[in-house]
Design a protein around this motif. Structure first.
Motif, short mmCIF file in Angstrom:
data_model
loop_
_atom_site.label_atom_id
_atom_site.label_comp_id
_atom_site.label_asym_id
_atom_site.label_seq_id
_atom_site.Cartn_x
_atom_site.Cartn_y
_atom_site.Cartn_z
N VAL A 4 0.82 -1.21 0.00
CA VAL A 4 0.00 0.00 0.00
C VAL A 4 0.86 1.26 0.00
O VAL A 4 0.53 2.25 -0.65
CB VAL A 4 -0.96 0.00 1.21
N SER A 5 1.99 1.23 0.71
CA SER A 5 2.85 2.42 0.79
C SER A 5 3.48 2.76 -0.56
O SER A 5 3.98 3.87 -0.76
CB SER A 5 3.94 2.21 1.83
N GLU A 6 3.45 1.82 -1.52
CA GLU A 6 4.02 2.05 -2.85
C GLU A 6 2.97 2.59 -3.83
O GLU A 6 3.32 3.00 -4.95
CB GLU A 6 4.59 0.74 -3.40
N TRP A 7 1.72 2.58 -3.46
CA TRP A 7 0.66 3.04 -4.36
C TRP A 7 0.70 4.56 -4.49
O TRP A 7 1.29 5.27 -3.68
CB TRP A 7 -0.70 2.58 -3.84
N GLY A 8 0.01 5.06 -5.49
CA GLY A 8 -0.05 6.49 -5.72
C GLY A 8 -0.88 7.20 -4.67
O GLY A 8 -1.72 6.60 -3.98
N GLU A 9 -0.67 8.50 -4.57
CA GLU A 9 -1.36 9.32 -3.56
C GLU A 9 -2.88 9.23 -3.67
O GLU A 9 -3.58 9.09 -2.66
CB GLU A 9 -0.91 10.77 -3.70
N LEU A 10 -3.41 9.32 -4.89
CA LEU A 10 -4.86 9.30 -5.08
C LEU A 10 -5.47 7.99 -4.58
O LEU A 10 -6.51 7.98 -3.92
CB LEU A 10 -5.21 9.50 -6.55
N LEU A 11 -4.80 6.88 -4.87
CA LEU A 11 -5.29 5.58 -4.43
C LEU A 11 -5.17 5.45 -2.92
O LEU A 11 -6.08 4.91 -2.26
CB LEU A 11 -4.53 4.47 -5.14
N GLN A 12 -4.10 5.95 -2.35
CA GLN A 12 -3.92 5.88 -0.90
C GLN A 12 -5.00 6.67 -0.16
O GLN A 12 -5.47 6.25 0.90
CB GLN A 12 -2.53 6.40 -0.53
N MET A 13 -5.42 7.78 -0.74
CA MET A 13 -6.49 8.58 -0.11
C MET A 13 -7.81 7.80 -0.10
O MET A 13 -8.56 7.86 0.88
CB MET A 13 -6.66 9.90 -0.85
N VAL A 14 -8.10 7.08 -1.18
CA VAL A 14 -9.31 6.26 -1.22
C VAL A 14 -9.20 5.10 -0.23
O VAL A 14 -10.19 4.73 0.40
CB VAL A 14 -9.57 5.73 -2.64
N VAL A 15 -8.01 4.54 -0.08
CA VAL A 15 -7.79 3.47 0.89
C VAL A 15 -8.14 3.96 2.30
O VAL A 15 -8.83 3.26 3.06
CB VAL A 15 -6.33 2.99 0.85
N LEU A 16 -7.70 5.15 2.65
CA LEU A 16 -7.98 5.69 3.98
C LEU A 16 -9.48 5.93 4.16
O LEU A 16 -10.03 5.71 5.24
CB LEU A 16 -7.20 6.98 4.20
N GLU A 17 -10.13 6.38 3.09
CA GLU A 17 -11.59 6.57 3.16
C GLU A 17 -12.30 5.23 3.39
O GLU A 17 -13.24 5.14 4.17
CB GLU A 17 -12.08 7.22 1.86
#
Length: 230
Positions: free
Chosen positions: A135-148
């Motif tokens: 997960v830490s290697e994913w892009g910022e936009l995807l990481q934001m959706v992960v947190l949501e």
């Protein structure tokens, strides 16, 4: 509202012409025309027009240009969310899950994950937990959706929190200040344990030291609140 069918329920000739023009645009050699057409279809809710276009929309999921793929995923999500969408695209979640597993473009990957999050949450959760170490290697936009997604899942089932703390902690070290900020907020929303609050406060402090924009004022206010709670 313009009539799209005659008294017998058959689609009008002019509607057939419109659909054919849209199909032509969805197969157009110019990527911009394709992309704009797909984005337009995301706002339609007339199944009479959408149904003939579905094969062309699905074909664009495999287009060589990421701009086309990104918008095709959003169109699939929009169709699936229609009142009869699940009948129109029965295999959409499975299809988008396959796209997610092979997609290289970060924006398209984010859209695919968002589609699963919105329309087939169990699949999104399964994908996240299966790839927890990346997960830490994913892009910022995807990481934001992960947190949501994490916030939504944990609000619905507080007993699930333990599965996601590791993910949040791993994201505290990513380069994106926006993701780090969201991580800190997510962390304290899941737990008021002293360790969680301390980790969030430390994160806010580091952001205060490293960032200079106006958002720092907001960070400072939140830091004051957590300092008071501690």
């Amino acid at each position: 509202m313009i009539d799209k069918t005659d008294s017998k329920g058959k689609i009008l000739p002019e509607m057939i012409l419109i659909c054919q023009n849209l199909v032509n645009n969805l197969q157009h050699p110019n990527e911009y025309i394709r992309g704009v057409t797909i984005r337009f279809l995301c706002r339609l809710n007339e199944t009479e027009i959408i149904v003939p276009l579905i094969p062309s929309i699905l074909a664009n999921l495999e287009h060589r240009h990421p701009y086309i793929r990104r918008n095709a995923i959003l169109a699939v999500m929009a169709i699936y969310k229609l009142p009869q969408g699940e009948q129109l695209l029965v295999d959409a979640p499975e299809m988008i899950e396959k796209v997610l597993s092979t997609e290289a473009d970060q924006s398209a990957k984010r859209n695919a994950f968002l589609m699963l999050f919105t329309c087939a949450q169990d699949r999104a959760v399964n994908y996240l937990l299966t790839h927890v170490d990346r997960v830490s290697e994913w892009g910022e936009l995807l990481q934001m959706v992960v947190l949501e997604l994490i916030r939504k899942v944990c609000r619905a089932n507080k007993g699930e929190k333990g599965k996601y703390i590791k993910i949040i902690i791993s994201l505290l070290s990513v380069p994106s200040a926006a993701v780090i900020y969201e991580c800190a907020g997510t962390l304290v929303s899941l737990s008021f344990a002293p360790t969680a609050i301390k980790a969030a406060a430390n994160t806010y402090c580091q952001l205060l030291l490293s960032q200079s924009d106006n958002n720092v004022k907001l960070i400072g206010e939140e830091l004051w609140v957590w300092d008071y709670l501690i």
